[in-house]
Every structure is written in C-alpha cells, then in structure tokens.
Design an enzyme around this catalytic site. Structure first.
Site, PDB file in Angstrom:
ATOM      1  N   GLY A 133       3.290   2.597  10.152  1.00 20.33           N
ATOM      2  CA  GLY A 133       4.658   2.095  10.022  1.00 20.33           C
ATOM      3  C   GLY A 133       5.218   2.304   8.623  1.00 20.33           C
ATOM      4  O   GLY A 133       6.334   2.808   8.459  1.00 20.33           O
TER       5      GLY A 133
ATOM      6  N   GLY B 168      -2.411   1.482  12.962  1.00 24.28           N
ATOM      7  CA  GLY B 168      -3.690   0.942  13.418  1.00 24.28           C
ATOM      8  C   GLY B 168      -4.147   1.609  14.708  1.00 24.28           C
ATOM      9  O   GLY B 168      -5.323   1.961  14.857  1.00 24.28           O
TER      10      GLY B 168
ATOM     11  N   LYS C  64      -4.193  -1.843   3.424  1.00 23.75           N
ATOM     12  CA  LYS C  64      -5.165  -2.579   4.239  1.00 23.75           C
ATOM     13  C   LYS C  64      -6.531  -1.945   4.061  1.00 23.75           C
ATOM     14  O   LYS C  64      -7.029  -1.229   4.922  1.00 23.75           O
ATOM     15  CB  LYS C  64      -4.744  -2.541   5.698  1.00 23.75           C
ATOM     16  CG  LYS C  64      -3.425  -3.249   5.940  1.00 23.75           C
ATOM     17  CD  LYS C  64      -3.010  -3.066   7.390  1.00 23.75           C
ATOM     18  CE  LYS C  64      -1.535  -3.288   7.605  1.00 23.75           C
ATOM     19  NZ  LYS C  64      -1.049  -2.608   8.811  1.00 23.75           N
TER      20      LYS C  64
HETATM   21  P1  ADP Z   1       0.760   1.988   7.052  1.00 25.66           P
HETATM   22  O1  ADP Z   1       1.738   0.950   7.564  1.00 25.66           O
HETATM   23  O2  ADP Z   1       1.403   3.320   6.872  1.00 25.66           O
HETATM   24  O3  ADP Z   1      -0.492   2.041   7.866  1.00 25.66           O
HETATM   25  P2  ADP Z   1      -0.296   0.140   5.085  1.00 25.66           P
HETATM   26  O4  ADP Z   1       0.386  -0.966   5.813  1.00 25.66           O
HETATM   27  O5  ADP Z   1      -1.769   0.181   5.086  1.00 25.66           O
HETATM   28  O6  ADP Z   1       0.312   1.558   5.560  1.00 25.66           O
HETATM   29  O7  ADP Z   1       0.093   0.106   3.536  1.00 25.66           O
HETATM   30  C1  ADP Z   1       1.415   0.199   3.063  1.00 25.66           C
HETATM   31  C2  ADP Z   1       1.565  -0.542   1.780  1.00 25.66           C
HETATM   32  O8  ADP Z   1       0.588  -0.130   0.845  1.00 25.66           O
HETATM   33  C3  ADP Z   1       2.899  -0.291   1.122  1.00 25.66           C
HETATM   34  O9  ADP Z   1       3.675  -1.443   1.237  1.00 25.66           O
HETATM   35  C4  ADP Z   1       2.525   0.033  -0.334  1.00 25.66           C
HETATM   36  O10 ADP Z   1       3.328  -0.663  -1.257  1.00 25.66           O
HETATM   37  C5  ADP Z   1       1.091  -0.450  -0.410  1.00 25.66           C
HETATM   38  N1  ADP Z   1       0.317   0.195  -1.488  1.00 25.66           N
HETATM   39  C6  ADP Z   1       0.091   1.502  -1.697  1.00 25.66           C
HETATM   40  N2  ADP Z   1      -0.606   1.714  -2.823  1.00 25.66           N
HETATM   41  C7  ADP Z   1      -0.831   0.505  -3.370  1.00 25.66           C
HETATM   42  C8  ADP Z   1      -1.470   0.055  -4.566  1.00 25.66           C
HETATM   43  N3  ADP Z   1      -2.025   0.918  -5.430  1.00 25.66           N
HETATM   44  N4  ADP Z   1      -1.504  -1.268  -4.807  1.00 25.66           N
HETATM   45  C9  ADP Z   1      -0.926  -2.137  -3.946  1.00 25.66           C
HETATM   46  N5  ADP Z   1      -0.305  -1.779  -2.801  1.00 25.66           N
HETATM   47  C10 ADP Z   1      -0.256  -0.478  -2.523  1.00 25.66           C
HETATM   48 MG    MG Z   2       1.789  -1.185   7.328  1.00 24.01          MG
END
Ligand code: ADP
Ligand code: MG
Length: 404
Positions: free
Chosen positions: A360, A384, A202
């Site tokens: 998450g 978030g 994100k």
């Molecule tokens: P969190 O839930 O821990 O806050 P996010 O929801 O922001 O994390 O991001 C998690 C997602 O980011 C994972 O599904 C992962 O596959 C994706 N991700 C990580 N690096 C990349 C990348 N280089 N390109 C596309 N997606 C990515």
């Molecule tokens: Mg997430």
C-alpha cells in the site's frame, strides 16, 4: 485446484451481488491521497454492472477496532467511486443494519450501493470463528452471491473474506485473478537475473519472507527501516534508527545463507541520518558503518538510503529481467528522505522485463513521486498478501475460492 472465476456464478442479471473490495485508501483530513485501490476495483464492478447485477460493495478502511468511528467512514470512498464509475452510488450508514437493508432493497439492475466499513463490526476480524460466522450470516442476507476481489486481505481469515465465501455462492473477481497471474510469473520460472528489493517499516513481518526468497532470487537489496537490523547484524552501530534486536541472530543467519548460496545480498553503503523525525530536521549523508559519527551522535535517525546506495540499487535493478519491490527505501512522506525511494522507482520503470511494485505505501509512494501506473509491469494492491504468496503460504481468502 483452480480459482473459481466470475463466469462460474452464471448469469448475475437482476441478482444482488456482494462485492468484497479492498478500498482501504490512505486518507488525510478526510481526503483520499491515493485512489489506486478504488481504480483497481473498477474492472470487476464494471463487468458486473454491465451484466445488470445489483452491486453491494463492501470493504474495510483503517483499524476502527470493531466500532463505528466517523474518521474511518467509507463515505468519501463511495463518492470517489461514483466519480470514477460516472454514475450515482448509494451509501448506507451502517454495514448490516436498517440503512444497509434499505439501500440494497432500493437497488435497480446495474445499480451500486456501498455499505459502511466492515470493521465497524467486531465480528469482521474476530479471532472467534463463531463470531465471524455470525457476522458473515448477517452480511449474507444482503446478497445472492459473493464476488471476492479484495486482494489486499486474502491472507486474512476474516468474516467477509472467508466465512461469507462459504455461505454464499462465491467466486474471485478480476483483480484477484490479475494479481495471481502476476505473482505466478514471479514464482514459476522467473526470467533471470531476478532481483527483490525490500524496505518499509514492518521489519519482522518482512524478514520472514527472506528465507523463502533466498533460494529463488539472484539479488536481494535491503533498504527502508529493516536495513538497520542488517547493519547491526554486520556489527555496526545504528544510532536511534529502527532496530529489531530480537531479530539480530536470524538476520546474521540470512547473511551467512546468502553467502553460501551465492545470492548477492546488497546492503547500503551510505545512509541519510537526521537529528529528528521531521521534514525540517538537520540531516547528513554518512557511511553505513559510521552512523553514530555524525553531529547527532547516538541519537541520529537513519531515514533514507544514501546517494551511492541509491545509484548501486538502481544499477542492480536496471540489469535485471524480473524485479519485485516491496517497501519504501526511506521515509518518503517527508521530502528530504524521498530520494532513495524515487531512485528505486525510476529504475523499476527502466527494467527490460517484468517489474512489480507491491504494498500500500509503496504504491502510494510511486504515485506521490509522480510516476504513473503504466510505467510499471504491475502495481499490486496487496503488500502483506503478495509477500505471503511469495513465501508459499496458504492464503485462506483464496483457498475458500477453490485455489490451491
Ligand atoms: P508497504 O505498505 O509498501 O508494504 P510498509 O507499510 O512496510 O510498506 O512501510 C512503509 C513505511 O515505511 C512508510 O511510511 C515509510 O515512512 C516507512 N519507512 C521507510 N524507511 C524508514 C526508516 N528508515 N525509518 C522509519 N520508517 C521508514
Ligand atoms: Mg504499509
């Protein structure tokens, strides 16, 4: 003002207590792939059960957009909760309808019922305060008090998080209290060096936190999908990788600001580039300034940080006394692109000081990669919410519980 805690509600023996949890677990084909959020809700639920309260547990799951959808039913979660509590848990097939009313009426002291997904009702996430209040009033008929413990949603003004807490006598549960304790340690005089690691997908959501973190941290490590916007801002081509063109100027500003403030902004020097987004795609390691010079040319996709970067990040993390990490370093769900995330997770387990994992997907990633919760200082249930807290924003779901 301080958060109202459980004891502020007095004795809850025999009372019906609505417990707003965050049981938004990842599911694959109806099977829970990470039950961390269910486990995190247990201390509060057990404390209330031991008091002899009658528990009406509610949560959201996924984004069913305001209407019933079996794909997002909380039933498997209710089952898992029953296993973890070691006692029966009733399940209501609606949220505020007949089934819910019956399940609540049948509760005995110390009994637990889970009602169906809050987001099956449009009032839960409505932009219209009147619609939210109307739904909150229906929820309020199910309980005599509200214990709010869904830390992952406290940054949202939603009916069960905000309006319901105004209608019923309300207090924060133990999970929210624990999460805030840890976040306080990250904001009030953190031990130095203080390193923040950001990744995930994100991009624009997370860019916002950077301007608030730059004045506070010693090092900022950037991986995951957002690293490509940084590389592009530094003048490099990024192929078909995730890129937010409209954020380029802002990111350039961050790079300059980091230099002026003497904050070490550590960008990847190498990345893993793949031919397509799949586990069996051809992939190569390339220098971060040569992403389009692989056999895949301009259609190459950057899906993980490279091994040199992973080693450099790990060293920076291990040499810190306080570390906050949010967002996987790569597409860890696909095995060939999980190494960067694994290296960062491993380094966090070796920190001599406080290490916090938030988000998450980040939490799911560390467990999926074989780490256990006790290897980290804290695994936050809210991505978030913890980022917005660190940004210094006012969180409506906490303010309504007396926190300021
Ligand atoms: P969190 O839930 O821990 O806050 P996010 O929801 O922001 O994390 O991001 C998690 C997602 O980011 C994972 O599904 C992962 O596959 C994706 N991700 C990580 N690096 C990349 C990348 N280089 N390109 C596309 N997606 C990515
Ligand atoms: Mg997430």
């Amino acid at each position: 003002m301080a958060l109202r805690t459980l004891d502020s509600l007095g004795s809850l023996a025999g009372k019906r207590v609505v417990v707003r949890c965050d049981l938004n677990v990842p599911l694959r084909d109806g099977v829970i792939t990470d039950d961390g959020r269910v486990r995190a809700s247990l201390p509060t639920l057990n404390a209330l059960i031991n008091q002899g309260a009658r528990l009406v547990v509610c949560s959201h799951l996924g984004r069913p957009d305001g209407e019933p959808n079996p794909e997002y039913s909380l039933e498997p979660v209710a089952q898992r909760l029953s296993e973890l509590l070691g006692s029966p848990v009733a399940f209501a097939r609606d949220t505020v309808g007949e089934s819910a009313q019956e399940a609540v009426a049948a509760l005995e002291d110390g009994g637990v019922a889970v009602i169906e997904n809050l987001r099956f009702n449009p009032g839960e996430t409505s932009k219209d305060a009147g619609e939210r209040t109307e739904f909150a009033e229906q929820l309020a008929t199910l309980g005599d008090a509200l214990v709010s413990d869904g830390f992952g949603v406290v940054h949202r003004k939603q009916a069960s998080v905000y309006e319901l807490a105004e209608i019923l006598p309300s207090a924060a549960g133990l999970l929210i209290a624990t999460e805030l304790d840890v976040l306080d340690r990250l904001t009030e005089k953190p031990e130095r060096p203080y390193t923040v690691v950001l990744g995930g997908s994100k991009v624009s959501d997370k860019l916002g936190v950077i301007s608030h973190l730059l004045p506070r941290v010693d090092r900022l490590l950037v991986g995951g999908g957002m690293l490509f916007t940084f590389l592009a801002a530094a003048g490099h081509k990024v192929g078909a990788s995730l890129l937010e063109v409209d954020q380029l100027d802002i990111v350039k500003g961050y790079i300059d600001e980091a230099r002026e403030r003497g904050v070490e902004l550590v960008l990847p020097t190498d990345v893993v580039v793949a031919a397509s987004f799949s586990a069996d795609a051809d992939h190569v390691v390339t220098a971060a300034d040569a992403i389009e010079e692989t056999p895949f040319g301009a259609s190459g996709l950057g899906l993980d940080i490279g091994p040199d970067t992973a080693a450099a990040f790990a060293e920076a993390i291990r040499g810190s006394r306080t570390v906050f990490w949010n967002g996987p370093m790569g597409v860890f769900e696909l095995a060939p692109f999980a190494a960067g995330t694994k290296a960062v997770a491993q380094a966090l387990t070796e920190v001599d000081g406080l290490s916090v994992v938030g988000g998450g997907d980040s939490a799911a990633a560390v467990r999926q990669l074989g780490f256990t919760d006790d290897q980290f200082g804290h695994i936050s249930t809210g991505g978030g919410a913890s980022l917005e807290f660190l940004e210094g924003k006012k969180l409506p779901g906490l303010e309504v519980l007396g926190w300021s």
